[in-house]
Design a protein around this motif. Structure first.
Motif, PDB file in Angstrom:
ATOM      1  N   UNK A 102       0.832  -1.197   0.000  1.00 37.11           N
ATOM      2  CA  UNK A 102       0.000   0.000   0.000  1.00 37.11           C
ATOM      3  C   UNK A 102       0.865   1.243   0.000  1.00 37.11           C
ATOM      4  N   UNK A 103       0.408   2.331  -0.641  1.00 33.53           N
ATOM      5  CA  UNK A 103      -0.757   2.411  -1.515  1.00 33.53           C
ATOM      6  C   UNK A 103      -0.396   1.959  -2.935  1.00 33.53           C
ATOM      7  N   UNK A 104      -1.383   1.491  -3.671  1.00 29.56           N
ATOM      8  CA  UNK A 104      -1.149   1.104  -5.063  1.00 29.56           C
ATOM      9  C   UNK A 104      -2.403   1.417  -5.881  1.00 29.56           C
ATOM     10  N   UNK A 105      -2.232   1.427  -7.186  1.00 29.73           N
ATOM     11  CA  UNK A 105      -3.366   1.602  -8.089  1.00 29.73           C
ATOM     12  C   UNK A 105      -3.770   0.246  -8.652  1.00 29.73           C
ATOM     13  N   UNK A 106      -5.080  -0.026  -8.770  1.00 27.58           N
ATOM     14  CA  UNK A 106      -5.500  -1.225  -9.500  1.00 27.58           C
ATOM     15  C   UNK A 106      -5.342  -1.023 -11.003  1.00 27.58           C
ATOM     16  N   UNK A 107      -5.756  -2.010 -11.764  1.00 26.64           N
ATOM     17  CA  UNK A 107      -5.707  -2.080 -13.232  1.00 26.64           C
ATOM     18  C   UNK A 107      -4.388  -2.652 -13.710  1.00 26.64           C
ATOM     19  N   UNK A 108      -4.502  -3.811 -14.366  1.00 23.68           N
ATOM     20  CA  UNK A 108      -3.325  -4.544 -14.847  1.00 23.68           C
ATOM     21  C   UNK A 108      -3.019  -4.298 -16.311  1.00 23.68           C
ATOM     22  N   UNK A 109      -3.944  -3.677 -17.041  1.00 25.43           N
ATOM     23  CA  UNK A 109      -3.802  -3.549 -18.492  1.00 25.43           C
ATOM     24  C   UNK A 109      -3.952  -2.084 -18.898  1.00 25.43           C
ATOM     25  N   UNK A 110      -3.018  -1.601 -19.690  1.00 24.84           N
ATOM     26  CA  UNK A 110      -3.072  -0.198 -20.096  1.00 24.84           C
ATOM     27  C   UNK A 110      -2.763  -0.048 -21.581  1.00 24.84           C
ATOM     28  N   UNK A 111      -3.152   1.106 -22.099  1.00 24.06           N
ATOM     29  CA  UNK A 111      -2.748   1.523 -23.438  1.00 24.06           C
ATOM     30  C   UNK A 111      -2.515   3.022 -23.400  1.00 24.06           C
ATOM     31  N   UNK A 112      -1.557   3.482 -24.188  1.00 23.55           N
ATOM     32  CA  UNK A 112      -1.255   4.913 -24.204  1.00 23.55           C
ATOM     33  C   UNK A 112      -0.125   5.211 -25.155  1.00 23.55           C
ATOM     34  N   UNK A 113       0.574   6.292 -24.892  1.00 24.95           N
ATOM     35  CA  UNK A 113       1.685   6.706 -25.752  1.00 24.95           C
ATOM     36  C   UNK A 113       2.966   6.813 -24.934  1.00 24.95           C
ATOM     37  N   UNK A 114       4.079   6.510 -25.572  1.00 23.56           N
ATOM     38  CA  UNK A 114       5.381   6.602 -24.916  1.00 23.56           C
ATOM     39  C   UNK A 114       5.710   8.070 -24.668  1.00 23.56           C
ATOM     40  N   UNK A 115       5.944   8.410 -23.394  1.00 24.58           N
ATOM     41  CA  UNK A 115       6.254   9.795 -23.024  1.00 24.58           C
ATOM     42  C   UNK A 115       7.749  10.034 -22.851  1.00 24.58           C
ATOM     43  N   UNK A 116       8.482   9.007 -22.414  1.00 24.10           N
ATOM     44  CA  UNK A 116       9.927   9.150 -22.204  1.00 24.10           C
ATOM     45  C   UNK A 116      10.562   7.762 -22.194  1.00 24.10           C
TER      46      UNK A 116
END
Length: 324
Positions: A57-71
């Motif tokens: 703790x603390x943590x965020x749920x959600x195991x799957x993501x999509x997005x854009x490479x920022x760095x």
């Protein structure tokens, strides 16, 4: 950045939205601007400390993501800032920015939305691993999918059909079975008032099914195993019923059949190259319109508690995804 945080193991209703500092990627890592984060039933468990993974703790749920490479972190090659990617990260996705291992991300093909790309890793990843790597499903074989209207079951229905199998969907209501038929199932069985063993045997002219894909567990497992063909394969995928069955081992002997565990999460760790190849295949099928993942609904990050309530109440038919 904004993040949904689990600060106590009191379940989804106790999640809070907070602001966190943005970290920079280390060697072999990338920073991702998250556009979509998919939710699963295990997110309701992990926020109660009842899942096999127990992050600090603390943590965020959600195991799957999509997005854009920022760095890009030091030493990362083969990726560019601004490139669209998807990733399975175990937990931590319900936030605006995520650091992931570069080897874990999969490029998103043109024509595949962030919402869809975020939601294919667990369900379709499990399905293709189970059907291709474990069962070695062949064209023309028959397969019974138990719990076929859920996210994992629908994925198995679709991929088994793409692999050339005859798909028998098993679910608990006519409405759910209608969904499976719309996703390619050849036949359907409502096991709420049916002897599953007899029904599967009848649909296969007494031979039995070549493969069982069991997402449910409970009493249906033994019935389905009794309806497998000689040298059939029984895939143990999950226990959505909450009941882990005790199977008489003499059935395996009498049928010369195999019981195969489908532990997708561990397989991803042990064979990342195999997982990557499978996900490239899945996203290619999606890009070509051969797979059409069902999205139940999208929610804003601030509404994550409502999104997880839909899953916990078993109201979702398809994927629930946060848009960020």
């Amino acid at each position: 950045m904004k993040a949904a945080l689990c600060k106590s193991l009191e379940g989804p209703s106790a999640l809070v939205i907070d602001d966190l500092a943005v970290s920079q990627p280390g060697p072999g890592e990338i920073l991702i601007d998250v556009k979509a984060a998919a939710l699963n039933y295990f997110d309701t468990l992990i926020t109660r400390g009842k899942y096999q993974s127990k992050p600090d703790l603390p943590f965020s749920p959600s195991a799957e993501i999509a997005g854009t490479v920022a760095a890009l972190g030091p030493g990362v090659t083969g990726l560019t800032v601004g490139e669209r990617v998807a990733a399975y990260i175990g937990w931590g996705g319900a936030r605006e920015k995520v650091i992931a291992k570069a080897e874990a991300v999969i490029p998103i093909p043109d024509g595949v939305s962030d919402v869809v790309a975020a939601g294919v890793s667990v369900t379709y990843g499990t399905a293709i691993h189970g059907l291709k790597d474990r069962a070695r499903l062949q064209p023309g074989e028959s397969i019974a999918v138990l719990g076929a209207a859920g996210g994992a079951g629908l994925a198995a229905v679709e991929i088994a059909k793409l692999m050339g199998a005859r798909v028998i969907a098993v679910a608990s209501s006519p409405e759910k079975l209608a969904v499976t038929k719309a996703h390619g199932a050849d036949d359907a069985i409502d096991y709420s008032g049916t002897d599953l063993k007899d029904a599967l045997r009848a649909l296969t002219d007494g031979k039995g099914v070549d493969v069982v894909y069991d997402c449910v567990g409970g009493a249906s497992s033994e019935q389905a195993l009794r309806a497998t063909a000689w040298q059939g394969r029984f895939l143990v995928v999950g226990f959505a019923s909450g009941d882990i069955p005790k199977i008489p081992l003499n059935l395996l002997l009498l049928k010369g059949c195999d019981a195969l565990g489908v532990f997708w999460g561990e397989a991803v760790k042990r064979d990342p190259a195999g997982h990557r190849a499978n996900m490239v295949q899945v996203l290619d099928w999606v890009a070509k319109g051969q797979l059409n993942p069902r999205i139940h609904g999208t929610f804003a990050l601030d509404d994550i508690r409502d999104a997880l309530a839909v899953i916990e109440k078993r109201q979702a038919v398809g994927k629930v995804v946060l848009t960020i």
